[in-house]
Design a protein around this motif. Sequence first.
Motif, PDB file in Angstrom:
ATOM      1  N   SER A 128       0.850  -1.176   0.000  1.00 23.84           N
ATOM      2  CA  SER A 128       0.000   0.000   0.000  1.00 23.84           C
ATOM      3  C   SER A 128       0.894   1.237   0.000  1.00 23.84           C
ATOM      4  CB  SER A 128      -0.940   0.036   1.203  1.00 23.84           C
ATOM      5  OG  SER A 128      -1.658   1.252   1.223  1.00 23.84           O
ATOM      6  N   GLN A 129       0.627   2.135  -0.976  1.00 23.45           N
ATOM      7  CA  GLN A 129       1.387   3.385  -1.052  1.00 23.45           C
ATOM      8  C   GLN A 129       0.416   4.563  -1.138  1.00 23.45           C
ATOM      9  OE1 GLN A 129       3.805   1.740  -4.440  1.00 23.45           O
ATOM     10  NE2 GLN A 129       5.515   2.747  -3.346  1.00 23.45           N
ATOM     11  N   ASN A 130      -0.769   4.445  -0.519  1.00 21.80           N
ATOM     12  CA  ASN A 130      -1.765   5.506  -0.615  1.00 21.80           C
ATOM     13  C   ASN A 130      -1.305   6.722   0.156  1.00 21.80           C
ATOM     14  OD1 ASN A 130      -2.132   4.529   1.967  1.00 21.80           O
ATOM     15  ND2 ASN A 130      -4.269   5.096   1.998  1.00 21.80           N
ATOM     16  N   ASP A 131      -1.968   7.829  -0.101  1.00 20.20           N
ATOM     17  CA  ASP A 131      -1.601   9.098   0.531  1.00 20.20           C
ATOM     18  C   ASP A 131      -2.587   9.379   1.656  1.00 20.20           C
ATOM     19  OD1 ASP A 131      -0.815  11.564   1.264  1.00 20.20           O
ATOM     20  OD2 ASP A 131      -1.017  12.486  -0.735  1.00 20.20           O
ATOM     21  N   PRO A 132      -2.183   9.215   2.920  1.00 21.40           N
ATOM     22  CA  PRO A 132      -3.125   9.437   4.028  1.00 21.40           C
ATOM     23  C   PRO A 132      -3.538  10.895   4.159  1.00 21.40           C
ATOM     24  CG  PRO A 132      -0.926   9.093   4.876  1.00 21.40           C
ATOM     25  CD  PRO A 132      -0.864   8.828   3.376  1.00 21.40           C
ATOM     26  N   ASN A 133      -2.731  11.780   3.580  1.00 21.80           N
ATOM     27  CA  ASN A 133      -3.098  13.191   3.671  1.00 21.80           C
ATOM     28  C   ASN A 133      -4.369  13.463   2.887  1.00 21.80           C
ATOM     29  OD1 ASN A 133      -0.871  13.949   5.290  1.00 21.80           O
ATOM     30  ND2 ASN A 133       0.452  13.903   3.476  1.00 21.80           N
ATOM     31  N   GLN A 134      -4.632  12.623   1.845  1.00 20.86           N
ATOM     32  CA  GLN A 134      -5.825  12.807   1.045  1.00 20.86           C
ATOM     33  C   GLN A 134      -7.001  11.968   1.556  1.00 20.86           C
ATOM     34  OE1 GLN A 134      -5.024  12.238  -3.157  1.00 20.86           O
ATOM     35  NE2 GLN A 134      -3.179  13.523  -3.072  1.00 20.86           N
ATOM     36  N   THR A 135      -6.657  10.739   2.101  1.00 24.11           N
ATOM     37  CA  THR A 135      -7.739   9.867   2.572  1.00 24.11           C
ATOM     38  C   THR A 135      -8.064  10.102   4.030  1.00 24.11           C
ATOM     39  OG1 THR A 135      -6.179   8.123   3.189  1.00 24.11           O
ATOM     40  CG2 THR A 135      -7.043   8.100   0.919  1.00 24.11           C
ATOM     41  N   GLY A 136      -7.098  10.661   4.708  1.00 23.12           N
ATOM     42  CA  GLY A 136      -7.287  10.843   6.160  1.00 23.12           C
ATOM     43  C   GLY A 136      -7.063   9.563   6.973  1.00 23.12           C
ATOM     44  N   ILE A 137      -6.590   8.482   6.322  1.00 20.85           N
ATOM     45  CA  ILE A 137      -6.349   7.192   6.993  1.00 20.85           C
ATOM     46  C   ILE A 137      -4.845   6.952   7.009  1.00 20.85           C
ATOM     47  CG2 ILE A 137      -6.794   4.714   6.997  1.00 20.85           C
ATOM     48  CD1 ILE A 137      -9.270   6.443   7.485  1.00 20.85           C
ATOM     49  N   TYR A 138      -4.303   6.843   8.180  1.00 19.66           N
ATOM     50  CA  TYR A 138      -2.846   6.623   8.328  1.00 19.66           C
ATOM     51  C   TYR A 138      -2.497   5.151   8.601  1.00 19.66           C
ATOM     52  CZ  TYR A 138      -2.349  11.681   8.494  1.00 19.66           C
ATOM     53  OH  TYR A 138      -2.381  13.015   8.188  1.00 19.66           O
ATOM     54  N   THR A 139      -3.522   4.370   9.009  1.00 14.12           N
ATOM     55  CA  THR A 139      -3.288   2.960   9.319  1.00 14.12           C
ATOM     56  C   THR A 139      -3.197   2.166   8.039  1.00 14.12           C
ATOM     57  OG1 THR A 139      -4.510   3.179  11.374  1.00 14.12           O
ATOM     58  CG2 THR A 139      -4.172   0.956  10.536  1.00 14.12           C
ATOM     59  N   ILE A 140      -2.186   1.280   7.951  1.00 17.94           N
ATOM     60  CA  ILE A 140      -1.992   0.451   6.778  1.00 17.94           C
ATOM     61  C   ILE A 140      -1.802  -0.986   7.240  1.00 17.94           C
ATOM     62  CG2 ILE A 140      -1.042   2.312   5.399  1.00 17.94           C
ATOM     63  CD1 ILE A 140       1.758   1.252   6.002  1.00 17.94           C
ATOM     64  N   GLY A 141      -1.942  -1.954   6.273  1.00 19.53           N
ATOM     65  CA  GLY A 141      -1.693  -3.349   6.595  1.00 19.53           C
ATOM     66  C   GLY A 141      -2.574  -4.289   5.840  1.00 19.53           C
ATOM     67  N   LEU A 142      -2.727  -5.519   6.382  1.00 17.20           N
ATOM     68  CA  LEU A 142      -3.568  -6.558   5.813  1.00 17.20           C
ATOM     69  C   LEU A 142      -4.805  -6.678   6.685  1.00 17.20           C
ATOM     70  CD1 LEU A 142      -0.945  -9.381   5.059  1.00 17.20           C
ATOM     71  CD2 LEU A 142      -1.597  -7.461   3.620  1.00 17.20           C
ATOM     72  N   SER A 143      -5.977  -6.897   6.006  1.00 15.23           N
ATOM     73  CA  SER A 143      -7.216  -6.965   6.755  1.00 15.23           C
ATOM     74  C   SER A 143      -8.052  -8.128   6.276  1.00 15.23           C
ATOM     75  CB  SER A 143      -8.007  -5.666   6.612  1.00 15.23           C
ATOM     76  OG  SER A 143      -9.272  -5.785   7.223  1.00 15.23           O
ATOM     77  N   LEU A 144      -8.726  -8.794   7.197  1.00 12.63           N
ATOM     78  CA  LEU A 144      -9.671  -9.858   6.852  1.00 12.63           C
ATOM     79  C   LEU A 144     -10.921  -9.291   6.193  1.00 12.63           C
ATOM     80  CD1 LEU A 144      -9.457 -12.092  10.079  1.00 12.63           C
ATOM     81  CD2 LEU A 144      -8.468 -12.568   7.835  1.00 12.63           C
ATOM     82  N   ASN A 145     -11.135  -7.972   6.369  1.00 19.62           N
ATOM     83  CA  ASN A 145     -12.334  -7.358   5.806  1.00 19.62           C
ATOM     84  C   ASN A 145     -12.118  -6.835   4.380  1.00 19.62           C
ATOM     85  OD1 ASN A 145     -13.843  -7.774   8.158  1.00 19.62           O
ATOM     86  ND2 ASN A 145     -12.892  -5.964   9.116  1.00 19.62           N
ATOM     87  N   GLU A 146     -10.913  -7.010   3.890  1.00 20.06           N
ATOM     88  CA  GLU A 146     -10.628  -6.588   2.498  1.00 20.06           C
ATOM     89  C   GLU A 146     -10.622  -7.870   1.664  1.00 20.06           C
ATOM     90  OE1 GLU A 146     -10.607  -4.371  -0.375  1.00 20.06           O
ATOM     91  OE2 GLU A 146     -10.139  -3.248   1.445  1.00 20.06           O
ATOM     92  N   PRO A 147     -11.673  -8.064   0.843  1.00 22.04           N
ATOM     93  CA  PRO A 147     -11.843  -9.369   0.214  1.00 22.04           C
ATOM     94  C   PRO A 147     -10.895  -9.656  -0.939  1.00 22.04           C
ATOM     95  CG  PRO A 147     -13.605  -7.912  -0.455  1.00 22.04           C
ATOM     96  CD  PRO A 147     -12.827  -7.167   0.584  1.00 22.04           C
ATOM     97  N   THR A 148     -10.579  -8.637  -1.748  1.00 22.91           N
ATOM     98  CA  THR A 148      -9.830  -8.948  -2.962  1.00 22.91           C
ATOM     99  C   THR A 148      -8.628  -8.072  -3.195  1.00 22.91           C
ATOM    100  OG1 THR A 148     -11.267  -7.470  -4.252  1.00 22.91           O
ATOM    101  CG2 THR A 148     -11.919  -9.807  -4.098  1.00 22.91           C
ATOM    102  N   GLU A 149      -8.646  -6.827  -2.746  1.00 18.56           N
ATOM    103  CA  GLU A 149      -7.582  -5.882  -3.089  1.00 18.56           C
ATOM    104  C   GLU A 149      -6.292  -6.329  -2.438  1.00 18.56           C
ATOM    105  OE1 GLU A 149      -5.791  -3.311  -5.038  1.00 18.56           O
ATOM    106  OE2 GLU A 149      -7.959  -3.026  -5.125  1.00 18.56           O
TER     107      GLU A 149
END
Length: 827
Positions: free
Chosen positions: A107-128
């Motif tokens: 993940s290389q997203n920009d938290p300044n634009q999304t407002g989300i600073y937490t990154i990682g792997l999630s069981l709630n993310e089905p495919t991405e």
Amino acid sequence: MKKKLLFIFLLFYSNIALSQVINPADIVGVCSDQNIISPVPTGTNYNNLRTHCSTSPLTNTLVLYYIEITSGTTFTFTVSPLSNVDYDFASWLNPNLNNLGPADRGSQNDPNQTGIYTIGLSLNEPTETCELPGAGVSGLIPGMVRYYDVQPGDAILIAVNRWSTTDSGFVISFGGNASLNCTLFDKDFEKCDTDHNGQETFNLNEIATEIRNGTASDIVDFFANETDAKNPLATNVLPVSYIAFTANNPNTIYARVKRANGVMKKVMTIKLFANKVPVIEQQNLTYELCDYDNDGKADFNLKSLENGIANGQTDLQFKYYENLIDANENKANQITNTQNYNSITKTIYIRVSINDKCPIIINLDLVVVPVAQLPITTFDYKLCETNHQGTALFNLSSQEEVIGAGQTGLSFKYYENLIEATNDSNNTITTPTAYTSDQKSIYVRVRLNGKCPITVTLNLIVNKKPKISNTKIDYEICDDNLDGIEIFDLKSYESILAQGQTDLEFRYYATLEDAQLGNTTEIDNPQSYTSKKKTVYITVTIDGNCPVIVHLNLIPGKTKMSPSETRISEICGEVTNDGLRYDLTRALPVLLQGEKAEDYQITYYHQQEDARNSRNDFKDFSNYNVNYNQTRIIYVRFENAKGCYAVSSIILDSQKRVTSDDQYMKDCEPYILPKLPIGYSYYTHPNGPRGKGIELDASSSEVFGKRTIYIYASSKTKETLVDPSKPDTDECIYETSFTVYNNDCKVPKGISPNGDGKNDFWNLTPFGVTRLTIHNRYGKEVYKYTGNYTNQWHGQSTKGEALPHGTYWYSMEALNGELEGWIQIIR
């Protein structure tokens, strides 16, 4: 900003290699599913790590994490910045560190634009699986991509990079149902220094095997310091046999654990303990206590044994258990009341250790020892003093049956001092069967089967013993009426027996048995005790103790001699002109009847009544004159020291001495000897029975021829002579003689013993023959006769056989001398 940079990176992309080698030393091995607070990432040599969905690499300010899966099917992680910092990540499932390509997650997203600073792997993310740089969000959750589907043995490499120029660190946490390979912890290894040499050798290969915990591919090396252990390239490993010292506990070394691919798995702190082992000399002990209250239990002070067990060791720990398994397993249910442990006879277990390590288990047998059952512990042992010195000879052993009350298995020791007895000193009384002592207390240690002493006080009591010099006394009172009974004052002897002693007690008994037993059947009238001759018994005591029995022989009064009568021969009287003078004391040997004259007062009286009343005695008893032809009776009183007396009598018959003139006879007529008074005798020679003559019987003796006859008188008869050949010292002798003159008679020359009454016997009566011997013509003696011969021979032999006709020779002793000749037997 990310978009501008992306443009620049695209310009140079063609010049950058698409893969990179990862040095395991740069990887943080994760062995925990706990949150990890990471420090601020710093710059690294890795500037081309990228995701599979972007050609824009991560920055080189990153941290690499390596994780292994041991179980489960899903794996997630979350990177939570500690402040609003832009973080990116990339992750690889089962990466090849020598040729690392693009990540399969990132993940290389920009938290300044999304407002989300937490990154990682999630069981709630089905495919991405990958987020591009910038604001584009293709998945459901900004910064989060799909979890990993995993299986045991999978490995995951995570690169977390900081895009911002400022930072405060982050926290990485893990999720899913997968379990991380977290079997590696800092470990302690222990050995016991059983040989007490202060060191133990550890086999590091064995420790490495335990660290691998079944993962054989792990590479484990050991180092002396942590710095070397953290260096994946360090080679100065420790030797396989590593010595740890008890003085250095813990002996710290470090284990470097690398995976088979060389990635650092963990650096472990290994603490090696060479534990000291207690030095215990005896591992089976017995602790005995005496059951003085007889309840079968005793209160044991277990801690009292510790100094003896430690033997100078100061670092020992003691735990006490009722169960051996509990002691071995160091259970918490140990005995707590160690200083007052009430118990029956049984075995408990002492766990002895240093720092609770390397225990020695000691079997402790608690023994409740039976105690002698003594009904009382104070005894009196009474004896009478010996030799009146205030001491007595005690046989202490004789009291053991009394002290022990009949119990068996008891032993005894005797002490003069209570402290020495209590301390079981060796200073015992060595002669208990013959112990001379005054009055005092001694102490006896009594043990049952040699154990559990009880101290008994033995009071030695020395009772005073009366000093009685004579225990057999004659008490004589004169029996005036001679009825054999008198009244005795028994108490009159008390002062005699006491001899100045003022503390004596007297009791009187009729029998010895009553006196010996001290019965109550005493004589009730000791001051006027009527008795015949008998023995009574007096017990003499002081305070009722140590009786001395005195035998008091009661004798109703009379002397030992009986009244008697004797005479003093006139032969013993001294001849005077008008009578005989007597020494009356000559009669005393007879009258005393064997008694001693000095035991009596002897007095002489003319009247019997005067003698009985002890009056009118006369003093000329040694020169007492009695006129001729008078008879006097003198009375002699014999009185002993008791005042008892006997009166005897002396008969004095004063007669003139017998004399005879010479006698002249005619022809062959014999002279007939006249009868003599008592005490006088005729003898053929002088000196009477002590001479060579023969006593003549006046009633049958006839004197023929010329013959001198001796008249002999003695105050003693032949029966009372001590030695007939010698005169007695107290014998009185009188002797005179006269001569008979007449014609000689002829000795007959033959006999004719034919029974016709004529010349049948050889009659030698006129010759006064006293000895006759006859021989035959061959000189052989055929007949002999000794004594006063008259006519006893009638031609027979000494054996009574008839001698044959013939001539025989004779020799004889006669009044007129010795005669010899022949005689013929005519048959």
